[in-house]
Design a protein around this motif. Structure first.
Motif, PDB file in Angstrom:
ATOM      1  N   ASP A 139      14.830 -10.293   6.298  1.00 53.11           N
ATOM      2  CA  ASP A 139      15.137  -9.380   5.172  1.00 53.11           C
ATOM      3  C   ASP A 139      14.788  -8.220   5.389  1.00 53.11           C
ATOM      4  O   ASP A 139      13.964  -7.834   5.945  1.00 53.11           O
ATOM      5  CB  ASP A 139      14.609 -10.271   3.933  1.00 53.11           C
ATOM      6  CG  ASP A 139      15.247 -11.399   3.661  1.00 53.11           C
ATOM      7  OD1 ASP A 139      16.326 -11.973   3.961  1.00 53.11           O
ATOM      8  OD2 ASP A 139      14.397 -12.268   2.871  1.00 53.11           O
ATOM      9  N   PRO A 140      15.682  -7.128   4.388  1.00 54.74           N
ATOM     10  CA  PRO A 140      15.061  -5.704   4.348  1.00 54.74           C
ATOM     11  C   PRO A 140      13.764  -5.865   4.094  1.00 54.74           C
ATOM     12  O   PRO A 140      13.210  -6.554   3.235  1.00 54.74           O
ATOM     13  CB  PRO A 140      15.960  -5.362   3.304  1.00 54.74           C
ATOM     14  CG  PRO A 140      17.281  -5.962   3.470  1.00 54.74           C
ATOM     15  CD  PRO A 140      16.920  -7.251   3.592  1.00 54.74           C
ATOM     16  N   LEU A 141      13.049  -4.662   4.646  1.00 49.79           N
ATOM     17  CA  LEU A 141      11.571  -4.649   4.422  1.00 49.79           C
ATOM     18  C   LEU A 141      11.324  -3.737   2.985  1.00 49.79           C
ATOM     19  O   LEU A 141      12.165  -2.816   2.839  1.00 49.79           O
ATOM     20  CB  LEU A 141      10.815  -3.762   5.548  1.00 49.79           C
ATOM     21  CG  LEU A 141      11.045  -4.596   6.829  1.00 49.79           C
ATOM     22  CD1 LEU A 141       9.814  -3.416   7.681  1.00 49.79           C
ATOM     23  CD2 LEU A 141      10.278  -5.826   6.677  1.00 49.79           C
ATOM     24  N   VAL A 142      10.712  -4.290   2.152  1.00 45.30           N
ATOM     25  CA  VAL A 142      10.507  -3.754   0.522  1.00 45.30           C
ATOM     26  C   VAL A 142       9.160  -3.172   0.697  1.00 45.30           C
ATOM     27  O   VAL A 142       7.997  -4.110   0.635  1.00 45.30           O
ATOM     28  CB  VAL A 142      10.910  -4.698  -0.446  1.00 45.30           C
ATOM     29  CG1 VAL A 142      10.613  -4.027  -1.850  1.00 45.30           C
ATOM     30  CG2 VAL A 142      12.399  -4.952  -0.307  1.00 45.30           C
ATOM     31  N   LEU A 143       8.810  -1.894   0.784  1.00 41.94           N
ATOM     32  CA  LEU A 143       7.388  -1.519   0.972  1.00 41.94           C
ATOM     33  C   LEU A 143       7.097  -0.749  -0.325  1.00 41.94           C
ATOM     34  O   LEU A 143       7.498   0.226  -0.778  1.00 41.94           O
ATOM     35  CB  LEU A 143       7.187  -0.227   1.978  1.00 41.94           C
ATOM     36  CG  LEU A 143       7.923  -0.854   3.338  1.00 41.94           C
ATOM     37  CD1 LEU A 143       7.776   0.334   4.230  1.00 41.94           C
ATOM     38  CD2 LEU A 143       7.249  -2.026   4.215  1.00 41.94           C
ATOM     39  N   VAL A 144       6.289  -1.501  -1.165  1.00 45.75           N
ATOM     40  CA  VAL A 144       5.616  -1.190  -2.521  1.00 45.75           C
ATOM     41  C   VAL A 144       4.444  -0.390  -2.273  1.00 45.75           C
ATOM     42  O   VAL A 144       3.295  -1.014  -1.816  1.00 45.75           O
ATOM     43  CB  VAL A 144       5.339  -2.534  -3.322  1.00 45.75           C
ATOM     44  CG1 VAL A 144       5.247  -1.828  -4.605  1.00 45.75           C
ATOM     45  CG2 VAL A 144       6.959  -3.201  -3.353  1.00 45.75           C
ATOM     46  N   CYS A 145       4.347   0.739  -2.985  1.00 46.69           N
ATOM     47  CA  CYS A 145       3.099   1.601  -2.797  1.00 46.69           C
ATOM     48  C   CYS A 145       2.071   0.999  -3.574  1.00 46.69           C
ATOM     49  O   CYS A 145       2.272   1.027  -4.911  1.00 46.69           O
ATOM     50  CB  CYS A 145       3.568   2.871  -3.058  1.00 46.69           C
ATOM     51  SG  CYS A 145       2.032   4.167  -2.851  1.00 46.69           S
ATOM     52  N   THR A 146       0.886   0.642  -3.038  1.00 49.19           N
ATOM     53  CA  THR A 146      -0.011   0.093  -4.121  1.00 49.19           C
ATOM     54  C   THR A 146      -1.624   0.806  -3.800  1.00 49.19           C
ATOM     55  O   THR A 146      -2.562   0.123  -4.308  1.00 49.19           O
ATOM     56  CB  THR A 146      -0.406  -1.353  -3.399  1.00 49.19           C
ATOM     57  OG1 THR A 146      -0.560  -1.401  -1.996  1.00 49.19           O
ATOM     58  CG2 THR A 146       1.032  -2.215  -3.871  1.00 49.19           C
ATOM     59  N   ASN A 147      -1.331   1.856  -3.202  1.00 46.67           N
ATOM     60  CA  ASN A 147      -2.958   2.471  -2.832  1.00 46.67           C
ATOM     61  C   ASN A 147      -3.628   3.056  -3.840  1.00 46.67           C
ATOM     62  O   ASN A 147      -3.166   4.191  -4.077  1.00 46.67           O
ATOM     63  CB  ASN A 147      -2.892   3.330  -1.628  1.00 46.67           C
ATOM     64  CG  ASN A 147      -4.126   3.864  -1.051  1.00 46.67           C
ATOM     65  OD1 ASN A 147      -5.172   3.472  -1.544  1.00 46.67           O
ATOM     66  ND2 ASN A 147      -4.116   4.640   0.095  1.00 46.67           N
ATOM     67  N   GLY A 148      -4.391   2.291  -4.611  1.00 45.53           N
ATOM     68  CA  GLY A 148      -5.190   2.869  -5.935  1.00 45.53           C
ATOM     69  C   GLY A 148      -6.106   4.065  -5.595  1.00 45.53           C
ATOM     70  O   GLY A 148      -6.408   4.726  -6.424  1.00 45.53           O
ATOM     71  N   LYS A 149      -6.546   4.159  -4.285  1.00 50.54           N
ATOM     72  CA  LYS A 149      -7.388   5.120  -3.991  1.00 50.54           C
ATOM     73  C   LYS A 149      -6.600   6.488  -4.020  1.00 50.54           C
ATOM     74  O   LYS A 149      -7.445   7.675  -4.405  1.00 50.54           O
ATOM     75  CB  LYS A 149      -8.219   4.855  -2.654  1.00 50.54           C
ATOM     76  CG  LYS A 149      -9.022   3.772  -2.708  1.00 50.54           C
ATOM     77  CD  LYS A 149     -10.115   3.977  -3.414  1.00 50.54           C
ATOM     78  CE  LYS A 149     -11.310   2.885  -3.537  1.00 50.54           C
ATOM     79  NZ  LYS A 149     -12.475   3.126  -4.071  1.00 50.54           N
ATOM     80  N   ARG A 150      -5.355   6.500  -3.778  1.00 48.99           N
ATOM     81  CA  ARG A 150      -4.750   7.939  -3.993  1.00 48.99           C
ATOM     82  C   ARG A 150      -4.332   7.988  -5.469  1.00 48.99           C
ATOM     83  O   ARG A 150      -4.464   9.124  -5.749  1.00 48.99           O
ATOM     84  CB  ARG A 150      -3.359   7.776  -3.115  1.00 48.99           C
ATOM     85  CG  ARG A 150      -3.566   7.695  -1.601  1.00 48.99           C
ATOM     86  CD  ARG A 150      -2.300   7.941  -0.705  1.00 48.99           C
ATOM     87  NE  ARG A 150      -1.967   9.390  -0.735  1.00 48.99           N
ATOM     88  CZ  ARG A 150      -2.332  10.399   0.035  1.00 48.99           C
ATOM     89  NH1 ARG A 150      -3.060  10.126   0.882  1.00 48.99           N
ATOM     90  NH2 ARG A 150      -1.954  11.422  -0.342  1.00 48.99           N
ATOM     91  N   ASP A 151      -3.962   7.125  -6.085  1.00 47.09           N
ATOM     92  CA  ASP A 151      -3.586   7.161  -7.295  1.00 47.09           C
ATOM     93  C   ASP A 151      -3.788   5.848  -8.240  1.00 47.09           C
ATOM     94  O   ASP A 151      -3.086   4.881  -7.791  1.00 47.09           O
ATOM     95  CB  ASP A 151      -2.266   7.673  -7.678  1.00 47.09           C
ATOM     96  CG  ASP A 151      -2.024   8.048  -9.106  1.00 47.09           C
ATOM     97  OD1 ASP A 151      -2.087   9.498  -9.506  1.00 47.09           O
ATOM     98  OD2 ASP A 151      -1.509   7.535 -10.024  1.00 47.09           O
ATOM     99  N   ARG A 152      -4.284   5.805  -9.372  1.00 45.94           N
ATOM    100  CA  ARG A 152      -4.210   4.474  -9.879  1.00 45.94           C
ATOM    101  C   ARG A 152      -3.248   3.901 -10.413  1.00 45.94           C
ATOM    102  O   ARG A 152      -2.957   2.623 -10.560  1.00 45.94           O
ATOM    103  CB  ARG A 152      -5.385   4.552 -11.138  1.00 45.94           C
ATOM    104  CG  ARG A 152      -4.803   5.315 -12.247  1.00 45.94           C
ATOM    105  CD  ARG A 152      -5.752   5.541 -13.526  1.00 45.94           C
ATOM    106  NE  ARG A 152      -5.387   6.166 -14.682  1.00 45.94           N
ATOM    107  CZ  ARG A 152      -6.265   6.815 -15.449  1.00 45.94           C
ATOM    108  NH1 ARG A 152      -7.288   7.013 -15.073  1.00 45.94           N
ATOM    109  NH2 ARG A 152      -5.415   7.369 -16.469  1.00 45.94           N
ATOM    110  N   CYS A 153      -1.973   4.572 -10.584  1.00 45.54           N
ATOM    111  CA  CYS A 153      -0.679   4.280 -10.984  1.00 45.54           C
ATOM    112  C   CYS A 153      -0.288   3.181  -9.824  1.00 45.54           C
ATOM    113  O   CYS A 153       0.591   2.217 -10.246  1.00 45.54           O
ATOM    114  CB  CYS A 153       0.107   5.223 -11.350  1.00 45.54           C
ATOM    115  SG  CYS A 153      -0.068   6.016 -12.721  1.00 45.54           S
ATOM    116  N   CYS A 154      -0.429   3.714  -8.812  1.00 43.87           N
ATOM    117  CA  CYS A 154       0.086   2.895  -7.598  1.00 43.87           C
ATOM    118  C   CYS A 154      -0.343   1.246  -7.491  1.00 43.87           C
ATOM    119  O   CYS A 154       0.218   0.390  -7.129  1.00 43.87           O
ATOM    120  CB  CYS A 154      -0.179   3.671  -6.118  1.00 43.87           C
ATOM    121  SG  CYS A 154       0.673   5.230  -6.036  1.00 43.87           S
TER     122      CYS A 154
END
Length: 333
Positions: free
Chosen positions: A147-162
């Motif tokens: 399947d297509p790769l779905v990359l969800v940004c989750t790095n809370g150290k860069r920004d808590r919204c992620c």
């Protein structure tokens, strides 16, 4: 509590032309915690992270860490690191994958070739003595057919919204059967969280929901692009991303590989972008960089600012399709 994402949403900040520029992506699996600069602040050897960062500079390759969604990402450990390389240009997009016990072998990649879309750049340093060889073994590049790769940004150290918005989305997608879902360290645009990129085509989306992602994937399976919530195709610089989406809006053309950014002329704050259709049609799109108003935070905790945004100020057709070509192209949408 107000966040950069809520402020952006409340101000209806446009999404077009905000995707990271990356003709090619190098993704290295690294479970565990990620720091702000994840390549050098994670369980990946920081010397390897620094070397990959240096090697990729100005080549068109963006390096990021990925991990499978999960509440305790540290537990998803193993001897092998899954690696993907994905090229995103229309008509020549591809993904190759391998598994490595030593990510340091990636330092031998030909980054310039990969940035140009040439899979011949998939070279690796010699393996450690303990790394096996043979079909399907670590270090052997294979065509990725999942399947297509779905990359969800989750790095809370860069920004808590992620983390607050991205991690639940990644978990929901995985639970709903989107097998290509991964968490990714950083793809830019915290204030558009949850944000994600879909590979190999490189279309990036903001303010995503599980339903909208399923719609994107269903469209891609049919060779079409969903433009709602789309930030742009990472193959292009931001003026090109904006121009492509503008042409799609006025023509109703949604074929994933039918449009290409043929050239971009000018420099900030104004550009003229030529968008070409495979049937011979062309459009010249005038794009301007303007300051967003009123001021808003670009990241949580940052001072109020006026982030630059791309605005289409003119568009005109310059070439028409060859006789019969438009009909054929429409049939392929």
């Amino acid at each position: 509590m107000s966040t950069c994402a809520t402020a952006s949403r409340d101000l209806s900040e446009p999404l077009a032309g905000t995707a990271a520029t990356a003709p090619t992506w190098l993704l290295v699996e690294q479970p565990g915690p990620w720091g702000t600069e994840a390549l050098t602040a994670s369980h990946l050897d920081p010397a390897v992270g620094r070397a990959l960062e240096r090697a990729a500079k100005d080549t068109g390759v963006r390096v990021a860490l990925i991990r499978r969604p999960g509440r305790h990402a540290d537990l998803h450990t193993g001897a092998r690191h899954r690696v993907f390389v994905a090229h995103t240009r229309p008509g020549s997009s591809w993904i190759r994958t391998t598994a490595l016990t030593d990510p340091g072998r990636l330092r031998a990649l030909d980054f310039a070739a990969l940035g140009a879309g040439d899979p011949a750049g998939l070279t690796l340093a010699a393996p450690d003595d303990g790394e096996p060889a043979g079909h399907g073994a670590p270090g052997q590049w294979e065509e990725y057919t999942g399947d297509p790769l779905v990359l969800v940004c989750t790095n809370g150290k860069r920004d808590r919204c992620c983390a607050v918005l991205g991690r639940p989305l990644a978990a929901e997608l995985t639970a709903s059967g989107v097998d290509g879902t991964w968490e990714v360290t950083h793809i830019g645009g915290h204030r558009f969280s949850p944000t994600l990129v879909v590979l190999p085509h490189g279309y990036t989306y903001g303010r995503a929901t599980a339903r909208s992602v399923h719609d994107v994937l269903e469209a891609l399976r049919g060779g079409r692009v969903v433009t709602e919530g789309c930030r742009g195709r990472s193959a292009w610089e931001r003026p090109g991303q904006t121009a492509e989406l503008a042409v799609r809006a006025i023509t109703g053309e949604y074929g994933v590989d039918t449009l290409t950014v043929a050239r971009t002329e000018g420099a900030a704050p104004t550009w003229t972008v030529t968008v070409a259709h495979r049937d011979g049609r062309e459009w010249r799109v005038s794009v301007a960089q303007v300051a967003s108003a009123p001021p808003r935070p670009e990241s949580c905790g940052s001072a109020l600012g006026s982030p630059a945004r791309m605005e289409v100020v003119g568009i005109r057709a310059t070439h028409t399709a060859a006789p019969g070509a438009r009909t054929v192209a429409a049939a392929r949408r």
